[in-house]
Each structure stands twice: as structure tokens, then as C-alpha cells.
Enzyme design. Sequence first.
Site, PDB file in Angstrom:
ATOM      1  N   HIS A 205      53.905   3.249  -8.416  1.00 50.02           N
ATOM      2  CA  HIS A 205      53.075   3.762  -7.557  1.00 50.02           C
ATOM      3  C   HIS A 205      51.652   3.826  -7.958  1.00 50.02           C
ATOM      4  O   HIS A 205      50.933   4.836  -7.506  1.00 50.02           O
ATOM      5  CB  HIS A 205      53.602   5.372  -6.994  1.00 50.02           C
ATOM      6  CG  HIS A 205      54.895   5.079  -6.362  1.00 50.02           C
ATOM      7  ND1 HIS A 205      55.208   6.187  -5.729  1.00 50.02           N
ATOM      8  CD2 HIS A 205      55.818   4.254  -6.290  1.00 50.02           C
ATOM      9  CE1 HIS A 205      56.314   6.021  -5.213  1.00 50.02           C
ATOM     10  NE2 HIS A 205      57.022   5.059  -5.536  1.00 50.02           N
TER      11      HIS A 205
ATOM     12  N   GLN B 102      55.996  -1.479 -12.040  1.00 48.35           N
ATOM     13  CA  GLN B 102      55.269  -1.849 -10.905  1.00 48.35           C
ATOM     14  C   GLN B 102      53.901  -2.272 -11.257  1.00 48.35           C
ATOM     15  O   GLN B 102      53.307  -2.721 -10.392  1.00 48.35           O
ATOM     16  CB  GLN B 102      55.354  -0.945  -9.877  1.00 48.35           C
ATOM     17  CG  GLN B 102      56.809  -0.554  -9.320  1.00 48.35           C
ATOM     18  CD  GLN B 102      56.902   0.637  -8.364  1.00 48.35           C
ATOM     19  OE1 GLN B 102      55.504   1.125  -7.956  1.00 48.35           O
ATOM     20  NE2 GLN B 102      57.620   1.288  -8.072  1.00 48.35           N
TER      21      GLN B 102
END
Length: 374
Positions: free
Chosen positions: A154, A87
Site C-alpha cells: 500500500h 508491492q
Amino acid sequence: MIRRSLFATGLMATTLLASTACSAQTATGAKPFKETVIADFDSPWAMTVLPDKRMLVTEKKGQMLLVSADGKQRQTVATITVDSAGQGGLMDVVLAPDFAASQRVYFSYSAAGEGGKGVVLARGRLRPNGGGGERLGEIETLFSARPFVEGNGHYSGRIAFSPDGKYLFFTNGERQKFTPAQDPKVTLGKVVRLTIDGKPAPGNPLAAKGFVPEIWSYGHRNLLGIAFDAQGNLWEQEMGPKGGDEVNLIKPGLNYGWPNASNGSNYDGTDIPDHKPGDGYEPPKVFWNPVISPGGLMIYSGAMFPQWKGDAFIGGLSSKSLVRVDLNGTNAAKGDQWDMGARIREVEQGPDGAIWLLEDGGESQGRLIKLTVK
Ligand SMILES: [Ca+2]
Ligand SMILES: [Ca+2]
């Protein structure tokens, strides 16, 4: 069970599209807007509009692009060294409140360093490059989430300036480690409030209680949107666990519960106690089960769609949707959810009140779409 958090990367998106049909949501109502494709990018993450109507667009791998208002011309104004695994990548981009005078541009990205990886806040100045174009120079790092830890998820990394332009709010995700969100000594799983130079803002609400001085609110998971409304309320949305995506009204010093309270459940099937009165945790104003996977947040203030003035718009990743949330003062309620047929990473308001979307696709599959009245 496929972990939805994996879906938040553009690279994973293309290979997992076929297997995510189960998370498709039902659209509510016909689309009251016209969609025009303006340009396409490689895993775009965020955008912002300049006073002259050009746009800055970030791409996951580290390119910051300056794009003409019609989308037909672009130049690379900066190439940031990022850690783009999972991510990670070049993330948010926001103009300084005094951009017209300072030319300052704030941005975020994930970086590797001592201890692992973390999300970083930086700024530069967008100025003529001497050759007829522009470049982002004088780049300086202002703040880094701490500690850096292993893993590629995250990070969060969304930026919002306070209405008075004096402070900056920066979201730090819990890096898929759960408990740091409740740890007063780390910035993971927090909203931090900084000066525009990246220092802890004076008067932060928890500093006197032994928290690190940057923290504004805590108990957060993966915060991919933060924005002020016209009344000065601070709204945030975050990816919850299975069935627990949230829109929160952010107030100083409050604990939003993660990982001790969530209206969703863990991906391994174990329950997490729901938010309930008296548990000491601030409940969400809106939550989704099944989830939408909120990727970006914009609060609309334009004239093109007067019926939506003051409402929040959220880009849905796994839900491949544009989501509207009715904001009324400090209350919020679900509005519309329109099927867009693609993962939506970013929502922005254009200078004429049009709504701009960035899709979350790699290799020119991340389209910039302009929504206008039909
Ligand atoms: Ca934006
Ligand atoms: Ca629960």
C-alpha cells in the site's frame, strides 16, 4: 482467505493466478476494440507518452525505459535504486506540463530509510546522452511520504498535475496500517498537493486545522489512480478491503472514511460500517463488490472512441479486466467491464486516441497492448 493486497505484486501474480479463479468477474458485452501486442516488459508499472510518440515505461525493479512508438526499440534511460519487495518498486512516471521546454519527468518509487520504507517523489531531465540516445539526468528527490514504516504494501505513489500546471497531486497509501489514514500528522492514507518543486502547496485546505501542510484529502487506503477530467474535476480510485474498491471525486479537505467507513469488510470477516449520509465521510461515487482491484486510471479525451470521451478507464488486477466508468460532470456510474485474461496494471491514452494497456506480469509476461477500433 487470501488477502487481495498481496496480489498487487507482479511476482506474486504468476504464482497465485491458479488460485484467483474465484475472483474472476463476468465481462459485460463483447469487446468493441482490436488488441495488438506491441512489446513486453518485466513487471511494468506505469507508462506515459512523449510528444514525439515514444513512451516511457517503468519496471518494478527500477528500470525506466524509453520505447519507440512501434515498441520495437528500447533503451534504459535510468536505473533507480528502489526497494522492490512486495508491492514496492519503481512506480509512476508522468511528464511535466512544460516538458517540451524543461524535459522534466516526474516519477515515484518505494525506498528503504530511517524507520522502514516509504514512497518517494522525484524528477529528472530527459536529455541526449551524447551517444545517440537519451538519459534521465539531474535526478532530484522532491518529497517522501512520512513516516517511513515497516512493510511492503500500500505505497500508492500515483502522480497527477493540476490543469494549470502549477501543482502536483501525489497519492500516499496507508501502508496496510489502517489508522494513519485518519492521522492529521502523517501523510499516509492521503492525497497530498505539492508545488512542482515538491513543497507544500500554498492554500492547502487542512493546514490551518493542524494537519501537516501537504494534505489535500484524507481517509484513503491504497490509491492507485488519480487524474483530472476535462472539466477540472479530480478523480481517484483506490483498492478497498474485501468488497470495497472505490472511485472517488476528490474535493479539498474531505475525509473519505478509511478505515472507519467502507462499503466492504475486513479480510478477517469483521464488518466496517458502510458509508451512510451524515457519518461525516465522503462516500465513493462508484464501488465494487466483488472487487476489481483497480491498478491504474486514465480519463479518455481522444477521438478514436468518441462514445467514451470523458469516461474513466481502470485497469483491473485481480479481476483481469479493463473497466469503464461513465463520468458525467461530478457523477459516475459503472460502464463496461471487459475480460482481458491478464492482470491489468496501467491504462494510458496514446497520441492517436488508442488506449494502451500494460499487463502486470514478470519475466517478459507484462505485455504492452494497444486497443484500436475494430
Ligand atoms: Ca500513465
Ligand atoms: Ca461495510
